[in-house]
Design a protein around this motif. Structure first.
Motif, mmCIF file in Angstrom:
data_model
loop_
_atom_site.group_PDB
_atom_site.id
_atom_site.type_symbol
_atom_site.label_atom_id
_atom_site.label_comp_id
_atom_site.label_asym_id
_atom_site.label_seq_id
_atom_site.Cartn_x
_atom_site.Cartn_y
_atom_site.Cartn_z
ATOM 1 N N THR A 5 0.859 -1.176 0.000
ATOM 2 C CA THR A 5 0.000 0.000 0.000
ATOM 3 C C THR A 5 0.893 1.223 0.000
ATOM 4 O OG1 THR A 5 -1.697 -1.169 1.226
ATOM 5 C CG2 THR A 5 -1.819 1.211 1.231
ATOM 6 N N SER A 6 0.876 1.963 -1.107
ATOM 7 C CA SER A 6 1.712 3.157 -1.175
ATOM 8 C C SER A 6 0.888 4.336 -1.656
ATOM 9 C CB SER A 6 2.922 2.924 -2.083
ATOM 10 O OG SER A 6 2.499 2.639 -3.390
ATOM 11 N N THR A 7 1.173 5.445 -1.054
ATOM 12 C CA THR A 7 0.511 6.696 -1.384
ATOM 13 C C THR A 7 1.400 7.470 -2.349
ATOM 14 O OG1 THR A 7 -0.442 6.770 0.821
ATOM 15 C CG2 THR A 7 -0.417 8.816 -0.398
ATOM 16 N N ARG A 8 0.772 8.127 -3.308
ATOM 17 C CA ARG A 8 1.535 8.968 -4.231
ATOM 18 C C ARG A 8 0.696 10.197 -4.585
ATOM 19 N NH1 ARG A 8 -0.601 8.583 -9.208
ATOM 20 N NH2 ARG A 8 -1.739 6.692 -9.739
ATOM 21 N N HIS A 9 1.387 11.195 -5.102
ATOM 22 C CA HIS A 9 0.685 12.376 -5.592
ATOM 23 C C HIS A 9 -0.210 11.981 -6.763
ATOM 24 C CE1 HIS A 9 3.821 14.620 -3.414
ATOM 25 N NE2 HIS A 9 2.883 15.529 -3.305
ATOM 26 N N ALA A 10 -1.405 12.519 -6.762
ATOM 27 C CA ALA A 10 -2.338 12.236 -7.849
ATOM 28 C C ALA A 10 -1.920 12.983 -9.111
ATOM 29 C CB ALA A 10 -3.747 12.659 -7.450
ATOM 30 N N LEU A 11 -2.165 12.352 -10.222
ATOM 31 C CA LEU A 11 -1.909 12.938 -11.534
ATOM 32 C C LEU A 11 -3.248 13.214 -12.218
ATOM 33 C CD1 LEU A 11 0.813 10.365 -12.641
ATOM 34 C CD2 LEU A 11 1.185 12.684 -11.734
ATOM 35 N N PRO A 12 -3.265 14.080 -13.209
ATOM 36 C CA PRO A 12 -4.518 14.296 -13.938
ATOM 37 C C PRO A 12 -5.123 12.998 -14.481
ATOM 38 C CG PRO A 12 -2.980 16.039 -14.474
ATOM 39 C CD PRO A 12 -2.218 15.021 -13.643
ATOM 40 N N SER A 65 -2.935 16.410 -3.656
ATOM 41 C CA SER A 65 -3.968 15.388 -3.796
ATOM 42 C C SER A 65 -3.225 14.068 -3.865
ATOM 43 C CB SER A 65 -4.780 15.599 -5.070
ATOM 44 O OG SER A 65 -5.486 16.807 -5.011
ATOM 45 N N TYR A 66 -3.679 13.104 -3.079
ATOM 46 C CA TYR A 66 -2.976 11.834 -2.972
ATOM 47 C C TYR A 66 -3.910 10.672 -3.276
ATOM 48 C CZ TYR A 66 0.392 14.789 -0.612
ATOM 49 O OH TYR A 66 1.277 15.786 -0.332
ATOM 50 N N VAL A 67 -3.345 9.613 -3.842
ATOM 51 C CA VAL A 67 -4.115 8.412 -4.151
ATOM 52 C C VAL A 67 -3.355 7.176 -3.682
ATOM 53 C CG1 VAL A 67 -5.318 9.400 -6.142
ATOM 54 C CG2 VAL A 67 -3.138 8.256 -6.487
ATOM 55 N N ILE A 68 -4.129 6.150 -3.436
ATOM 56 C CA ILE A 68 -3.590 4.806 -3.261
ATOM 57 C C ILE A 68 -4.216 3.998 -4.378
ATOM 58 C CG2 ILE A 68 -3.472 2.757 -1.801
ATOM 59 C CD1 ILE A 68 -3.704 4.627 0.625
ATOM 60 N N ASP A 69 -3.408 3.730 -5.383
ATOM 61 C CA ASP A 69 -3.892 3.049 -6.588
ATOM 62 C C ASP A 69 -5.167 3.758 -7.063
ATOM 63 O OD1 ASP A 69 -1.769 1.208 -6.286
ATOM 64 O OD2 ASP A 69 -2.987 0.010 -4.920
ATOM 65 N N ASP A 70 -6.179 2.989 -7.417
ATOM 66 C CA ASP A 70 -7.460 3.589 -7.790
ATOM 67 C C ASP A 70 -8.481 3.339 -6.679
ATOM 68 O OD1 ASP A 70 -7.786 0.880 -8.090
ATOM 69 O OD2 ASP A 70 -8.734 1.001 -10.053
ATOM 70 N N ARG A 71 -7.976 3.138 -5.450
ATOM 71 C CA ARG A 71 -8.832 2.711 -4.349
ATOM 72 C C ARG A 71 -9.212 3.795 -3.363
ATOM 73 N NH1 ARG A 71 -6.133 -2.060 -1.554
ATOM 74 N NH2 ARG A 71 -4.330 -0.713 -1.557
ATOM 75 N N LEU A 137 -6.873 2.306 4.542
ATOM 76 C CA LEU A 137 -6.326 3.222 3.538
ATOM 77 C C LEU A 137 -6.443 4.676 3.970
ATOM 78 C CD1 LEU A 137 -7.599 1.485 0.278
ATOM 79 C CD2 LEU A 137 -5.437 1.154 1.491
ATOM 80 N N GLY A 138 -7.513 5.020 4.665
ATOM 81 C CA GLY A 138 -7.658 6.379 5.169
ATOM 82 C C GLY A 138 -6.557 6.729 6.141
ATOM 83 N N THR A 139 -6.201 5.797 6.992
ATOM 84 C CA THR A 139 -5.093 6.008 7.942
ATOM 85 C C THR A 139 -3.787 6.246 7.192
ATOM 86 O OG1 THR A 139 -6.184 4.628 9.591
ATOM 87 C CG2 THR A 139 -3.816 4.958 9.857
ATOM 88 N N VAL A 140 -3.564 5.475 6.150
ATOM 89 C CA VAL A 140 -2.345 5.650 5.348
ATOM 90 C C VAL A 140 -2.355 7.035 4.709
ATOM 91 C CG1 VAL A 140 -1.074 4.818 3.315
ATOM 92 C CG2 VAL A 140 -2.040 3.181 4.947
ATOM 93 N N LEU A 141 -3.481 7.440 4.153
ATOM 94 C CA LEU A 141 -3.567 8.760 3.505
ATOM 95 C C LEU A 141 -3.386 9.889 4.508
ATOM 96 C CD1 LEU A 141 -6.472 8.103 1.012
ATOM 97 C CD2 LEU A 141 -4.129 8.743 0.400
ATOM 98 N N LEU A 142 -3.873 9.721 5.712
ATOM 99 C CA LEU A 142 -3.711 10.761 6.732
ATOM 100 C C LEU A 142 -2.257 10.888 7.191
ATOM 101 C CD1 LEU A 142 -6.882 10.279 8.916
ATOM 102 C CD2 LEU A 142 -6.308 12.261 7.504
#
Length: 143
Positions: A5-12, A65-71, A137-142
């Protein structure tokens, strides 16, 4: 939660997945379903889609803006950022129940009284798609 599970900056290019995850996350949200009611008790799908499109678009240009895959997705406004809320306001004016919009506007204005004056990150939206809820996933994003 998976070990990968990895967080990354969102792209368009992530916009469709971000939009889908947030729509799923907020379809049964009490405020969204109150502002944008539908016969099934959930938020009206068209109104919610327009709202999330405006939110994603407004926050994407600020680089937080951050995403974890498309989840899962988190929309943050960094210190000093001014997020253009006019598209969100347009959606509200077009889709929200007029009497409920008026009542909620009063509450939103009251909430602004408690908004910190010092520079800070502001979490505007966070959510996970239906199949990804309850996985941390919310915990990871926070974090």
């Amino acid at each position: 939660m998976s070990s990968k599970t990895s967080t990354r900056h969102a792209l368009p290019s992530d916009h469709p997945a971000m939009h889908r995850a947030l729509c799923e996350a907020f379809a049964a949200d009490p405020l969204m379903s109150w502002l944008f009611p539908s016969a099934d008790g959930f938020a009206d799908a068209e109104a919610l889609a327009a709202f999330m499109t405006a939110e994603v678009g407004g926050h994407q240009g600020h680089g937080h803006s951050y995403v974890i895959d498309d989840r899962a997705v988190a929309l943050w406004a960094p210190p000093g950022a001014v997020v253009d809320q006019s598209p969100v306001a347009d959606v509200m004016a077009t889709h929200a129940e007029p009497d409920r919009l008026e009542r909620s506007a009063e509450s939103f204005l009251h909430m602004l009284e408690y908004h910190p004056a010092e520079p800070h990150f502001y979490l505007a939206m966070i959510g996970a798609g239906d199949a990804s809820r309850g996985q941390g996933l919310g915990t990871v994003l926070l974090s």
